[in-house]
Scaffold this motif. Structure first.
Motif, mmCIF file in Angstrom:
data_model
loop_
_atom_site.group_PDB
_atom_site.id
_atom_site.type_symbol
_atom_site.label_atom_id
_atom_site.label_comp_id
_atom_site.label_asym_id
_atom_site.label_seq_id
_atom_site.Cartn_x
_atom_site.Cartn_y
_atom_site.Cartn_z
ATOM 1 N N CYS A 87 3.244 3.717 -8.120
ATOM 2 C CA CYS A 87 2.069 2.968 -7.685
ATOM 3 C C CYS A 87 0.997 3.029 -8.781
ATOM 4 N N ASP A 88 1.469 2.891 -10.053
ATOM 5 C CA ASP A 88 0.573 3.091 -11.193
ATOM 6 C C ASP A 88 -0.180 1.840 -11.601
ATOM 7 N N ASN A 89 0.323 0.660 -11.215
ATOM 8 C CA ASN A 89 -0.363 -0.576 -11.567
ATOM 9 C C ASN A 89 -0.191 -1.585 -10.440
ATOM 10 N N ALA A 90 -0.778 -2.755 -10.588
ATOM 11 C CA ALA A 90 -0.812 -3.733 -9.506
ATOM 12 C C ALA A 90 0.593 -4.195 -9.108
ATOM 13 N N GLN B 245 3.534 -2.605 -9.530
ATOM 14 C CA GLN B 245 4.263 -1.519 -8.871
ATOM 15 C C GLN B 245 3.721 -1.274 -7.465
ATOM 16 N N ARG B 246 2.393 -1.374 -7.320
ATOM 17 C CA ARG B 246 1.786 -1.168 -6.010
ATOM 18 C C ARG B 246 2.259 -2.224 -5.018
ATOM 19 N N LEU B 247 2.299 -3.491 -5.438
ATOM 20 C CA LEU B 247 2.720 -4.574 -4.559
ATOM 21 C C LEU B 247 4.182 -4.393 -4.150
ATOM 22 N N LEU B 248 5.039 -3.961 -5.084
ATOM 23 C CA LEU B 248 6.439 -3.717 -4.768
ATOM 24 C C LEU B 248 6.575 -2.578 -3.760
ATOM 25 N N SER B 249 5.742 -1.557 -3.890
ATOM 26 C CA SER B 249 5.770 -0.440 -2.946
ATOM 27 C C SER B 249 5.356 -0.895 -1.550
ATOM 28 N N LEU C 25 -0.519 1.807 6.252
ATOM 29 C CA LEU C 25 0.109 1.647 4.938
ATOM 30 C C LEU C 25 -0.517 2.572 3.898
ATOM 31 N N ARG C 26 -1.816 2.725 3.959
ATOM 32 C CA ARG C 26 -2.494 3.614 3.001
ATOM 33 C C ARG C 26 -2.064 5.059 3.211
ATOM 34 N N LEU C 27 -1.855 5.456 4.480
ATOM 35 C CA LEU C 27 -1.382 6.815 4.752
ATOM 36 C C LEU C 27 0.026 7.037 4.187
ATOM 37 N N VAL C 28 0.899 6.038 4.345
ATOM 38 C CA VAL C 28 2.264 6.161 3.832
ATOM 39 C C VAL C 28 2.253 6.241 2.301
ATOM 40 N N LEU C 29 1.469 5.382 1.670
ATOM 41 C CA LEU C 29 1.387 5.397 0.201
ATOM 42 C C LEU C 29 0.803 6.714 -0.299
ATOM 43 N N ASN D 274 -4.761 9.723 -5.046
ATOM 44 C CA ASN D 274 -5.350 9.079 -6.235
ATOM 45 C C ASN D 274 -4.699 7.729 -6.535
ATOM 46 N N ALA D 275 -3.457 7.544 -6.074
ATOM 47 C CA ALA D 275 -2.748 6.291 -6.353
ATOM 48 C C ALA D 275 -2.926 5.258 -5.252
ATOM 49 N N VAL D 276 -3.574 5.636 -4.156
ATOM 50 C CA VAL D 276 -3.712 4.720 -3.030
ATOM 51 C C VAL D 276 -4.743 3.638 -3.351
ATOM 52 N N PRO D 277 -4.404 2.361 -3.136
ATOM 53 C CA PRO D 277 -5.357 1.286 -3.440
ATOM 54 C C PRO D 277 -6.538 1.298 -2.467
ATOM 55 N N ALA D 278 -7.649 0.769 -2.915
ATOM 56 C CA ALA D 278 -8.823 0.643 -2.044
ATOM 57 C C ALA D 278 -8.503 -0.322 -0.908
ATOM 58 N N GLU D 279 -9.301 -0.246 0.154
ATOM 59 C CA GLU D 279 -9.061 -1.075 1.336
ATOM 60 C C GLU D 279 -9.064 -2.562 0.992
ATOM 61 N N ASN D 280 -10.057 -3.011 0.203
ATOM 62 C CA ASN D 280 -10.128 -4.435 -0.134
ATOM 63 C C ASN D 280 -8.967 -4.859 -1.029
ATOM 64 N N THR D 281 -8.499 -3.946 -1.900
ATOM 65 C CA THR D 281 -7.340 -4.255 -2.752
ATOM 66 C C THR D 281 -6.084 -4.437 -1.917
ATOM 67 N N LEU D 282 -5.871 -3.529 -0.947
ATOM 68 C CA LEU D 282 -4.707 -3.647 -0.079
ATOM 69 C C LEU D 282 -4.794 -4.908 0.789
ATOM 70 N N ASN D 283 -6.008 -5.249 1.243
ATOM 71 C CA ASN D 283 -6.186 -6.485 2.001
ATOM 72 C C ASN D 283 -5.761 -7.698 1.183
ATOM 73 N N ALA D 284 -6.124 -7.690 -0.083
ATOM 74 C CA ALA D 284 -5.742 -8.805 -0.969
ATOM 75 C C ALA D 284 -4.225 -8.866 -1.142
ATOM 76 N N ASP D 285 -3.580 -7.682 -1.254
ATOM 77 C CA ASP D 285 -2.111 -7.649 -1.358
ATOM 78 C C ASP D 285 -1.456 -8.242 -0.113
ATOM 79 N N ILE D 286 -1.957 -7.850 1.052
ATOM 80 C CA ILE D 286 -1.373 -8.337 2.306
ATOM 81 C C ILE D 286 -1.569 -9.847 2.427
ATOM 82 N N ARG D 287 -2.756 -10.341 2.045
ATOM 83 C CA ARG D 287 -3.007 -11.786 2.112
ATOM 84 C C ARG D 287 -2.053 -12.553 1.214
ATOM 85 N N SER D 288 -1.732 -11.974 0.067
ATOM 86 C CA SER D 288 -0.826 -12.657 -0.864
ATOM 87 C C SER D 288 0.612 -12.680 -0.331
#
Length: 390
Positions: free
Chosen positions: A21-24, A26-30, A50-54, A61-75
């Motif tokens: 989960c080191d970059n965008a 890899q995070r999206l694939l996870s 999802l944030r708890l699982v990640l 430290n590798a968990v994305p911010a709430e707004n970042t994860l929201n953007a991933d889910i929207r995509s």
């Protein structure tokens, strides 16, 4: 749903090795893998889940911010990725396979289990691949639902599969299953069979589902025997109707636990195929035994030469069947206690009438008489041998 940190750690173990989960990207694939493996329509994951699982897998430290994860889910929402579609509802996000529904996977899974053409290793490999098409929850539901004794020859009717689904759900939820059990009269019409208390409704604790010779069977337990004074009975699912999960909790006595522990072993021993010289024989059947006849020989049976009042349990009808000259058949026949017995073939003239003409398979009277005498001799030898052990 809302999961605990302990559940998050358990879920994290199901994520494939090699994820990071080191970059965008890899995070999206996870996120995709977590949704694919851990969710279905009944079990969505919220963004917090999802944030708890990640976090459990990669650290906070590798968990994305709430707004970042929201953007991933929207995509992901509404997209088809790797044969899956992602959906979002009030309770969270879930993933569904585009190619196979859980019901399709269950049918394929049972077919692979029962295939006579696959080795044990090949079967296990294909089963693992099929389970990869469903969520963590659906996988847990499918494994061990059915003990397959013999190769499945054809898919059952939808009513039978619906009944099997209800039975499997009752087992998962540790509840009883309710149904009516039916019998077929001489005309093949299906009629509800009442129990000793006069009620046609059975409410019993399911022990196991079995699949043998193209037929599903339910083994179930009732503290108050339905009929015959037995607490554990085996019933054909295709004779069950109005099958549904009861509100009553399942019985948890030692008899039930022992039956579940020994289910697979007992079925391999008790379900046997007839093997031996094929014979054409005539059977005289009491009306009370039509259930057993249709169970064993199918619904293509035809009866004639009726004796007694039609509808009376002591009336009889004759039928003609093809069966193997085998100890298995003789054991079954002896178990009927004289309510099903072999009789000599009718006269040559009678054999030209229906239904005998098409049931005897072109055999002559002499050939039928030879089959009858051979079966009677072999049956007497079987009974004599059994009597020596007394």
């Amino acid at each position: 749903m809302t999961i605990s940190e302990q559940q998050a750690r358990e879920f994290a173990r199901f994520l494939p090795d090699g994820l990071s989960c080191d970059n965008a990207r890899q995070r999206l694939l996870s996120v995709v893998e977590a949704l694919r493996l851990l969710t279905d329509r009944e079990h969505p994951l919220s963004n917090a889940d999802l944030r708890l699982v990640l976090a459990a897998r990669f650290g906070f430290n590798a968990v994305p911010a709430e707004n970042t994860l929201n953007a991933d889910i929207r995509s992901l929402r509404g997209l088809r990725i790797m044969g899956y579609t992602f959906h979002t509802g009030p309770m969270g996000t879930w993933c569904e396979s585009d190619a196979f529904s859980p019901a399709h996977v269950r049918l394929l899974f049972n077919a692979v289990q029962s295939s006579r053409f696959l080795t044990a290793d090949e079967s296990a490999e294909v089963q693992e691949a099929l389970l990869d098409l469903v969520s963590y929850y659906q996988e847990d539901q499918m494994v061990g639902e059915v003990h397959v004794v013999q190769r499945m020859e054809a898919a059952g009717r939808s009513a039978v599969l619906d009944a099997c689904d209800a039975i499997a759900r009752a087992m998962r939820e540790d509840r009883k299953v309710a149904f009516e059990y039916t019998f077929n009269n001489f005309e093949g019409a299906q009629v509800a069979l009442p129990g000793d208390d006069g009620s046609p409704v059975r409410v019993e604790t399911p022990i196991a589902l079995y699949f043998s010779e193209g037929t599903y069977y339910l083994e179930s337990y009732s503290a108050t025997p339905w009929r015959h004074g037995r607490n554990i009975l085996r019933s054909r699912v295709d004779r069950m109707r109005a099958v549904h999960v009861s509100d009553e909790s399942g019985d948890t006595c030692e008899e039930v636990e022992e039956a579940r522990r020994t289910a697979a072993r007992r079925m391999k021993r008790e379900f046997q195929m007839f093997s031996g010289i094929p014979r054409t024989v005539f059977l005289r059947v009491s009306a009370e035994r039509t259930n057993e006849m249709f169970d064993l020989f199918g619904f293509g049976l035809e009866f004639a030469n009726f004796i007694g009042v039609r509808g009376d349990k002591d009336s009889t009808g004759d039928t003609c069947v093809q069966v193997a000259q085998s100890p298995t058949f003789f054991r079954w026949l002896a178990g009927m206690g004289g309510t099903v017995r072999m009789v000599a073939p009718p006269s040559s003239l009678a054999l030209q009438s229906q239904p005998w003409r098409h049931l005897i398979g072109g055999k002559t009277y002499a050939q039928l008489l030879e089959d009858y005498e051979a079966m009677c001799t072999a049956y007497r030898e079987f009974l004599d041998t059994a009597r020596l052990g007394c």
